[in-house]
Design a protein around this motif. Structure first.
Motif, PDB file in Angstrom:
ATOM      1  N   ILE A   2      43.283  46.774  51.697  1.00 22.00           N
ATOM      2  CA  ILE A   2      42.520  46.897  52.937  1.00 22.00           C
ATOM      3  C   ILE A   2      43.446  46.514  54.087  1.00 22.00           C
ATOM      4  CG2 ILE A   2      40.548  46.047  54.260  1.00 22.00           C
ATOM      5  CD1 ILE A   2      39.218  45.368  51.569  1.00 22.00           C
ATOM      6  N   ARG A   3      43.700  47.474  54.961  1.00 19.45           N
ATOM      7  CA  ARG A   3      44.633  47.253  56.061  1.00 19.45           C
ATOM      8  C   ARG A   3      43.870  46.730  57.276  1.00 19.45           C
ATOM      9  NH1 ARG A   3      49.387  50.007  55.889  1.00 19.45           N
ATOM     10  NH2 ARG A   3      49.223  50.718  58.042  1.00 19.45           N
ATOM     11  N   ASP A  49      42.009  49.900  58.306  1.00 16.96           N
ATOM     12  CA  ASP A  49      40.651  50.026  57.800  1.00 16.96           C
ATOM     13  C   ASP A  49      39.670  49.170  58.598  1.00 16.96           C
ATOM     14  OD1 ASP A  49      41.346  51.666  55.430  1.00 16.96           O
ATOM     15  OD2 ASP A  49      42.427  49.858  54.818  1.00 16.96           O
ATOM     16  N   VAL A  50      40.131  47.979  58.990  1.00 20.60           N
ATOM     17  CA  VAL A  50      39.278  47.038  59.704  1.00 20.60           C
ATOM     18  C   VAL A  50      40.046  46.457  60.894  1.00 20.60           C
ATOM     19  CG1 VAL A  50      37.945  44.889  59.578  1.00 20.60           C
ATOM     20  CG2 VAL A  50      38.039  46.412  57.593  1.00 20.60           C
ATOM     21  N   ARG A  75      37.721  56.114  61.735  1.00 24.76           N
ATOM     22  CA  ARG A  75      37.515  55.578  60.383  1.00 24.76           C
ATOM     23  C   ARG A  75      37.707  54.064  60.322  1.00 24.76           C
ATOM     24  NH1 ARG A  75      40.296  59.988  56.197  1.00 24.76           N
ATOM     25  NH2 ARG A  75      39.033  61.783  56.864  1.00 24.76           N
ATOM     26  N   THR A  76      38.115  53.491  61.415  1.00 19.94           N
ATOM     27  CA  THR A  76      38.329  52.044  61.465  1.00 19.94           C
ATOM     28  C   THR A  76      37.019  51.323  61.765  1.00 19.94           C
ATOM     29  OG1 THR A  76      40.619  52.279  62.221  1.00 19.94           O
ATOM     30  CG2 THR A  76      39.553  50.166  62.629  1.00 19.94           C
ATOM     31  N   SER A  77      36.662  50.363  60.927  1.00 12.94           N
ATOM     32  CA  SER A  77      35.480  49.527  61.182  1.00 12.94           C
ATOM     33  C   SER A  77      35.893  48.386  62.106  1.00 12.94           C
ATOM     34  CB  SER A  77      34.931  48.959  59.875  1.00 12.94           C
ATOM     35  OG  SER A  77      34.363  49.967  59.074  1.00 12.94           O
ATOM     36  N   ALA A 119      35.245  47.122  55.365  1.00  8.60           N
ATOM     37  CA  ALA A 119      36.102  48.195  54.860  1.00  8.60           C
ATOM     38  C   ALA A 119      35.308  49.206  54.047  1.00  8.60           C
ATOM     39  CB  ALA A 119      37.227  47.613  54.014  1.00  8.60           C
TER      40      ALA A 119
END
Length: 221
Positions: A2-3, A49-50, A75-77, A119
């Motif tokens: 998870i990035r 990702d987050v 797509r980034t939370s 994520a």
């Protein structure tokens, strides 16, 4: 992996969060920023990702950065980092696409869990907190209600049932159990609902359901 992107103007806060997240073997902080403008650029560059964003930062604040990140990296939370006493920012943050909130004194295990939840595309709020935030801080006006009802009208009855449970802060598993469907089917319904409503995440869909006055099946006339 998870990035994660971390943005806070206080170096000590960033160091503390990095220390906590480094313990998790499935989470990696790939970029850090000390202001909102830097966060937007890094989100665009690293495809994270987050994004964990402090609400208050010099120049471009976390709220403005959140809205822009949702545009340049959909797509980034985005999860807002906040402290007690900043409730006035809740409405703006939810409407700009934030997936939820974390207090800066969140326990380490809860912080790691929240990043994983974000994520996975789930809101970083418990069902109880989701309902309280929406009911207390999201004010519905006539124009918002009319527009929300128009968008919700495009949903099937089943999708409206799912949307109602989204408003309650339910996870895919909880939706599946309540509506007697598989978790995969619940996930598919949620994805289509977000697409039809033009929402970037579940929290925005919950707000729109609130604006439209969506009621649970048992309460409909």
């Amino acid at each position: 992996m998870i990035r994660v992107l971390l943005a806070d103007d206080e170096a000590l806060i960033r160091a503390g969060i990095r220390f906590v997240l480094d313990v998790a073997d499935d989470i990696e902080i790939v970029a850090e920023a000390d202001n909102g403008a830097g966060a937007v650029e890094l989100a665009r560059k690293h495809l994270v990702d987050v994004a964990l964003l402090d609400i208050r930062m010099p120049g471009v604040d976390g709220l403005a950065a959140a809205a822009e990140i949702r545009t340049v990296a959909p797509r980034t939370s985005v999860v807002m980092l906040t402290t007690f006493g900043e409730e006035e920012y809740v409405t703006r943050a939810l409407r700009c696409g934030a997936a939820g909130f974390l207090l800066k004194d969140t326990p380490p295990d809860d912080l790691i869990r929240a990043v994983r939840v974000a994520a996975a595309g789930e809101p970083v709020l418990s069902p109880r907190v989701t309902r309280q935030l929406i009911d207390r801080h999201v004010n519905r006006d006539v124009s918002q209600a009319d527009e929300a009802r128009r968008r919700v009208a495009a949903l099937t009855d089943r999708e409206r049932d799912v949307l109602c449970l989204l408003r309650e802060g339910c996870s895919n598993a909880e939706i599946a159990k309540a509506l007697l469907m598989s978790e995969g089917t619940a996930k598919s319904h949620v994805s289509r609902i977000l697409s039809v409503l033009g929402c970037t995440n579940r929290v925005q869909a919950a707000i729109l359901a609130h604006d439209a006055g969506v009621l649970p099946p048992s309460s409909r006339s």
